[in-house]
Design a protein around this motif. Structure first.
Motif, PDB file in Angstrom:
ATOM      1  N   ILE A 260      -6.896 -11.021 -11.316  1.00  0.00           N
ATOM      2  CA  ILE A 260      -5.485 -11.065 -11.700  1.00  0.00           C
ATOM      3  C   ILE A 260      -5.273 -12.091 -12.814  1.00  0.00           C
ATOM      4  O   ILE A 260      -4.533 -11.847 -13.773  1.00  0.00           O
ATOM      5  CB  ILE A 260      -4.617 -11.378 -10.463  1.00  0.00           C
ATOM      6  N   ALA A 261      -5.932 -13.247 -12.700  1.00  0.00           N
ATOM      7  CA  ALA A 261      -5.810 -14.268 -13.737  1.00  0.00           C
ATOM      8  C   ALA A 261      -6.326 -13.762 -15.079  1.00  0.00           C
ATOM      9  O   ALA A 261      -5.837 -14.162 -16.138  1.00  0.00           O
ATOM     10  CB  ALA A 261      -6.573 -15.522 -13.319  1.00  0.00           C
ATOM     11  N   ALA A 262      -7.307 -12.852 -15.039  1.00  0.00           N
ATOM     12  CA  ALA A 262      -7.865 -12.302 -16.272  1.00  0.00           C
ATOM     13  C   ALA A 262      -7.083 -11.089 -16.773  1.00  0.00           C
ATOM     14  O   ALA A 262      -7.432 -10.521 -17.813  1.00  0.00           O
ATOM     15  CB  ALA A 262      -9.322 -11.915 -16.042  1.00  0.00           C
ATOM     16  N   GLY A 263      -6.047 -10.680 -16.036  1.00  0.00           N
ATOM     17  CA  GLY A 263      -5.241  -9.536 -16.453  1.00  0.00           C
ATOM     18  C   GLY A 263      -5.823  -8.195 -16.077  1.00  0.00           C
ATOM     19  O   GLY A 263      -5.384  -7.152 -16.582  1.00  0.00           O
ATOM     20  N   HIS A 264      -6.802  -8.184 -15.148  1.00  0.00           N
ATOM     21  CA  HIS A 264      -7.416  -6.928 -14.696  1.00  0.00           C
ATOM     22  C   HIS A 264      -6.698  -6.463 -13.426  1.00  0.00           C
ATOM     23  O   HIS A 264      -6.809  -7.104 -12.384  1.00  0.00           O
ATOM     24  CB  HIS A 264      -8.900  -7.126 -14.415  1.00  0.00           C
ATOM     25  N   THR A 265      -5.978  -5.384 -13.505  1.00  0.00           N
ATOM     26  CA  THR A 265      -5.097  -4.974 -12.399  1.00  0.00           C
ATOM     27  C   THR A 265      -5.565  -3.731 -11.658  1.00  0.00           C
ATOM     28  O   THR A 265      -4.918  -3.327 -10.697  1.00  0.00           O
ATOM     29  CB  THR A 265      -3.672  -4.713 -12.931  1.00  0.00           C
ATOM     30  N   ARG A 266      -6.665  -3.120 -12.080  1.00  0.00           N
ATOM     31  CA  ARG A 266      -7.145  -1.922 -11.371  1.00  0.00           C
ATOM     32  C   ARG A 266      -7.947  -2.363 -10.159  1.00  0.00           C
ATOM     33  O   ARG A 266      -9.162  -2.297 -10.121  1.00  0.00           O
ATOM     34  CB  ARG A 266      -7.976  -1.055 -12.319  1.00  0.00           C
ATOM     35  N   ASN A 267      -7.237  -2.840  -9.137  1.00  0.00           N
ATOM     36  CA  ASN A 267      -7.847  -3.401  -7.936  1.00  0.00           C
ATOM     37  C   ASN A 267      -7.369  -2.656  -6.703  1.00  0.00           C
ATOM     38  O   ASN A 267      -6.167  -2.407  -6.541  1.00  0.00           O
ATOM     39  CB  ASN A 267      -7.483  -4.886  -7.802  1.00  0.00           C
ATOM     40  N   TRP A 268      -8.311  -2.346  -5.808  1.00  0.00           N
ATOM     41  CA  TRP A 268      -7.993  -1.613  -4.571  1.00  0.00           C
ATOM     42  C   TRP A 268      -8.621  -2.391  -3.417  1.00  0.00           C
ATOM     43  O   TRP A 268      -9.823  -2.611  -3.391  1.00  0.00           O
ATOM     44  CB  TRP A 268      -8.559  -0.206  -4.668  1.00  0.00           C
ATOM     45  N   LEU A 269      -7.785  -2.831  -2.475  1.00  0.00           N
ATOM     46  CA  LEU A 269      -8.254  -3.602  -1.332  1.00  0.00           C
ATOM     47  C   LEU A 269      -8.084  -2.800  -0.050  1.00  0.00           C
ATOM     48  O   LEU A 269      -7.012  -2.255   0.218  1.00  0.00           O
ATOM     49  CB  LEU A 269      -7.470  -4.918  -1.211  1.00  0.00           C
ATOM     50  N   LEU A 270      -9.171  -2.730   0.745  1.00  0.00           N
ATOM     51  CA  LEU A 270      -9.120  -2.168   2.096  1.00  0.00           C
ATOM     52  C   LEU A 270      -9.480  -3.291   3.057  1.00  0.00           C
ATOM     53  O   LEU A 270     -10.577  -3.857   2.995  1.00  0.00           O
ATOM     54  CB  LEU A 270     -10.101  -1.000   2.254  1.00  0.00           C
ATOM     55  N   PHE A 271      -8.543  -3.637   3.956  1.00  0.00           N
ATOM     56  CA  PHE A 271      -8.718  -4.792   4.831  1.00  0.00           C
ATOM     57  C   PHE A 271      -8.411  -4.407   6.268  1.00  0.00           C
ATOM     58  O   PHE A 271      -7.466  -3.655   6.545  1.00  0.00           O
ATOM     59  CB  PHE A 271      -7.796  -5.933   4.395  1.00  0.00           C
ATOM     60  N   GLY A 272      -9.197  -4.941   7.203  1.00  0.00           N
ATOM     61  CA  GLY A 272      -8.999  -4.620   8.609  1.00  0.00           C
ATOM     62  C   GLY A 272      -8.973  -5.848   9.499  1.00  0.00           C
ATOM     63  O   GLY A 272      -9.673  -6.836   9.257  1.00  0.00           O
ATOM     64  N   GLU A 273      -8.144  -5.763  10.558  1.00  0.00           N
ATOM     65  CA  GLU A 273      -8.078  -6.780  11.612  1.00  0.00           C
ATOM     66  C   GLU A 273      -7.567  -6.114  12.891  1.00  0.00           C
ATOM     67  O   GLU A 273      -7.597  -4.885  12.983  1.00  0.00           O
ATOM     68  CB  GLU A 273      -7.184  -7.955  11.190  1.00  0.00           C
ATOM     69  N   ARG A 274      -7.057  -6.918  13.833  1.00  0.00           N
ATOM     70  CA  ARG A 274      -6.645  -6.334  15.120  1.00  0.00           C
ATOM     71  C   ARG A 274      -5.203  -5.814  15.106  1.00  0.00           C
ATOM     72  O   ARG A 274      -4.952  -4.630  15.244  1.00  0.00           O
ATOM     73  CB  ARG A 274      -6.831  -7.370  16.232  1.00  0.00           C
ATOM     74  N   HIS A 275      -4.235  -6.730  14.968  1.00  0.00           N
ATOM     75  CA  HIS A 275      -2.821  -6.362  15.030  1.00  0.00           C
ATOM     76  C   HIS A 275      -2.105  -6.821  13.760  1.00  0.00           C
ATOM     77  O   HIS A 275      -2.264  -7.959  13.332  1.00  0.00           O
ATOM     78  CB  HIS A 275      -2.136  -7.000  16.242  1.00  0.00           C
ATOM     79  N   ALA A 276      -1.281  -5.956  13.208  1.00  0.00           N
ATOM     80  CA  ALA A 276      -0.530  -6.316  11.999  1.00  0.00           C
ATOM     81  C   ALA A 276       0.409  -7.486  12.260  1.00  0.00           C
ATOM     82  O   ALA A 276       0.618  -8.343  11.390  1.00  0.00           O
ATOM     83  CB  ALA A 276       0.252  -5.105  11.504  1.00  0.00           C
ATOM     84  N   GLU A 277       0.971  -7.554  13.459  1.00  0.00           N
ATOM     85  CA  GLU A 277       1.950  -8.595  13.772  1.00  0.00           C
ATOM     86  C   GLU A 277       1.351  -9.994  13.697  1.00  0.00           C
ATOM     87  O   GLU A 277       2.005 -10.940  13.252  1.00  0.00           O
ATOM     88  CB  GLU A 277       2.539  -8.359  15.161  1.00  0.00           C
TER      89      GLU A 277
END
Length: 435
Positions: free
Chosen positions: A322-339
């Motif tokens: 992001i600091a370099a201005g590169h915005t084509r980023n896709w994040l897949l993240f997992g955990e237990r509960h969203a809350e």
């Protein structure tokens, strides 16, 4: 403290300049009767030790060529008369990702290497049954091809200093190269500024965001690791943590999940950082370069996958992009509960809203009757995965090896095919920092 910090800063600059000069000199020694120093590294340690070994030879006037095994082919091995191999083993006996192509193309074939004399420095972890498995396979294959082992392979468990010193002495006895201290950068004081529990009320283990004040001159890149001495005790096995921030942030941040042993006691490293280390006091740590997980140099699309505290390494990569201005980023993240377990929620959602994060896929495994994991989200997005990879995307995975990383790897092979996944590994477009 200020004087010590300034001296450390000057010493670090001097060492960086020396390494740069050494690399330039070694790189120019490709012709003639040079020694080949080949390395296979997953987390960067084997690469660092390969360069230090090369420096030891160079100091004795011996021409050296340093190469990752990914660039060492049959012709290079036939032409080499002397070689030192510094190789790590990934997980339970596997080759590092960057060396899988080398193993696949060479270790299964016959190749007359009777003119080659070699030695092996093997890095591994004895908690795995196939300790130093890849290095042992390499050594066995070289012997089968008629190559001459200069001395018994030196096997190193978790960076054991005595084993590394033994390797250095063997190289010195063999070549006449002067023995030099092969130790890594010294541990220095970092002040623990803050400690925040990110998941109060979670059914999982508490996970903390820690902020450390760097010593003067400290520097790191996204993807690098922080090595910590629990209890500031030099006699303990070092603990490694992915860095979650950038040098430009002015603080070094970690995401640390508490580990508990079967008897209920806290893990040594996570217990020290999350409970015992006093706030506003110093702890001993050092940055370790992890070049295998540095961000792509080009402005290519980037797919980031991780779970739990593995978000740390991915967060630093995102911040750098992001600091370099590169915005084509896709994040897949997992955990237990969203809350309770949606770490850095405001930050990630802010990047998504601003367009600095193109896509965010979340897998909270216990928020529905059927458990949902990162690899399941990836499979659901198979068409987008194929499209991004076709456009040159790189894939970075950070988090648990068992479960998440192995599941992601299986889905990648299911969607893209084994051949394309192996090609991505060979090209450095599929990288893993997993544990």
């Amino acid at each position: 403290f200020a004087i010590t910090g300034w001296l450390l800063y000057l010493d670090r600059r001097r060492k960086k300049r020396a390494i740069k000069r050494a690399r330039g000199a070694l790189g120019s020694s490709a012709e003639g009767q040079h020694w080949l120093v080949g390395f296979a590294s997953q987390s960067g340690m084997a690469e660092q030790l390969a360069w230090r070994t090369a420096g030891q030879l160079q100091a004795a006037g011996i021409p050296v060529q340093v190469q990752p095994l990914a660039r060492v082919d049959a012709q290079a091995l036939r032409q080499a008369h002397r070689a030192l191999f510094v190789v790590s083993t990934f997980g339970d006996g596997e080759a590092p990702d960057s060396a899988r192509g080398f193993e696949r193309s060479l270790l299964g074939r016959e190749l007359a290497l009777t003119d080659l004399s070699y030695a092996v420095l093997a890095l591994g972890d004895r908690q795995y049954q196939q300790f130093c498995g890849f290095a042992r396979r390499l050594h066995g294959w070289l012997q089968q091809q008629g190559a001459n082992s200069l001395f018994t392979p030196v096997e190193v468990d978790n960076g054991d200093a005595a084993a590394l010193a033994h390797w250095q002495q063997q190289v010195s006895d063999l070549t006449g190269a002067p023995a030099q201290v092969m130790a890594a950068e010294p541990f220095v004081a970092w002040r623990l500024l803050a400690r925040e529990c990110l998941n109060p009320g979670s059914c999982g283990a508490p996970t903390f965001l820690l902020r450390l004040q760097p010593p003067l001159g400290a520097d790191w890149q996204a993807g690098d690791l922080l090595e910590v001495l629990p209890g500031n005790n030099a006699a303990v096995a070092v603990r490694e943590y992915s860095i979650a921030s950038l040098s430009a942030d002015g603080v070094l941040e970690l995401l640390v999940r508490q580990e508990r042993h079967p008897d209920g006691s806290l893990g040594l490293g996570s217990g020290w950082l999350s409970v015992d280390a006093p706030l506003q006091q110093s702890l001993l740590a050092r940055v370790r370069r992890n070049s295998g997980f540095h961000a792509p140099a080009a402005d290519c699309p980037l797919i980031l996958l991780g779970n739990g505290s593995g978000l740390a390494g991915l967060r630093s990569l995102l911040k750098q992009r992001i600091a370099a201005g590169h915005t084509r980023n896709w994040l897949l993240f997992g955990e237990r509960h969203a809350e309770h377990d949606f770490y850095c929620r405001a930050e990630l959602q802010g990047w998504l809203a601003s367009g600095e994060l193109t896509r965010l896929d979340l897998a909270f495994s216990r928020d529905q009757a059927a458990k949902l994991y990162v690899q399941d989200r990836l499979r659901m997005a198979a068409e987008q995965l194929q499209s991004w990879v076709a456009e040159g995307a790189a894939i970075y995975v950070c988090g648990s090896l068992d479960g998440m990383a192995s599941g992601v790897d299986a889905v990648l092979r299911e969607v893209l095919g084994n051949a394309q996944v192996e090609q991505l590994l060979q090209e450095g477009r599929y990288r893993r920092d997993v544990y």
